[in-house]
Design an enzyme around this catalytic site. Sequence first.
Site, mmCIF file in Angstrom:
data_model
loop_
_atom_site.group_PDB
_atom_site.id
_atom_site.type_symbol
_atom_site.label_atom_id
_atom_site.label_comp_id
_atom_site.label_asym_id
_atom_site.label_seq_id
_atom_site.Cartn_x
_atom_site.Cartn_y
_atom_site.Cartn_z
ATOM 1 C CG HIS A 142 3.928 4.393 5.512
ATOM 2 N ND1 HIS A 142 3.063 4.935 6.425
ATOM 3 C CD2 HIS A 142 3.452 3.147 5.260
ATOM 4 C CE1 HIS A 142 2.117 4.056 6.721
ATOM 5 N NE2 HIS A 142 2.322 2.962 6.024
ATOM 6 C CD GLU A 163 3.408 -0.688 7.152
ATOM 7 O OE1 GLU A 163 2.838 0.119 6.405
ATOM 8 O OE2 GLU A 163 2.822 -1.311 8.058
ATOM 9 C CG HIS A 177 -0.337 -0.019 2.543
ATOM 10 N ND1 HIS A 177 -0.098 -1.190 3.210
ATOM 11 C CD2 HIS A 177 0.118 0.965 3.357
ATOM 12 C CE1 HIS A 177 0.467 -0.941 4.378
ATOM 13 N NE2 HIS A 177 0.625 0.378 4.495
HETATM 14 CO CO CO Z 1 1.128 1.194 6.351
#
Ligand code: CO
Length: 134
Positions: free
Chosen positions: A79, A130, A7
Amino acid sequence: MIGRLNHVAIAVPDLEAAVTIYRDILGGSVSEPRPLPEHGVTVVFVELPNTKIELLEPLGEGSAIAGFIEKNPAGGMHHLCYEVEDIIAARDKMLVEGARILGDGEPRIGAHGKPVLFLHPKDFCGTLLELEEA
Ligand code: CO
């Protein structure tokens, strides 16, 4: 090592307004809001054919994204999340490479119920990363 883009996360000051934009204006499929107090955010996911967009709103005192919203009052890209097969192997490789891992370096359970780590933006082209075990 990195696999799919799981994502892209966008921090927003007002989740309801962001949901309206993604659902009603952009026509996206948006999940119900989910509070994640241990991460200091409330999150929704926009499901796209090839990835997801994570919309994050600060939750509670001292939210990890409160400072980001202060600097970016309209919201902004927060992020990127890449999938990895083995989060511990990925963590150990990052440590060998000299990259900084945020927090205590131990994976935490992320928004999808899977272990995640965050990597320092200064070590990754100015972008907070991440890593999520897929
Ligand atoms: Co995230």
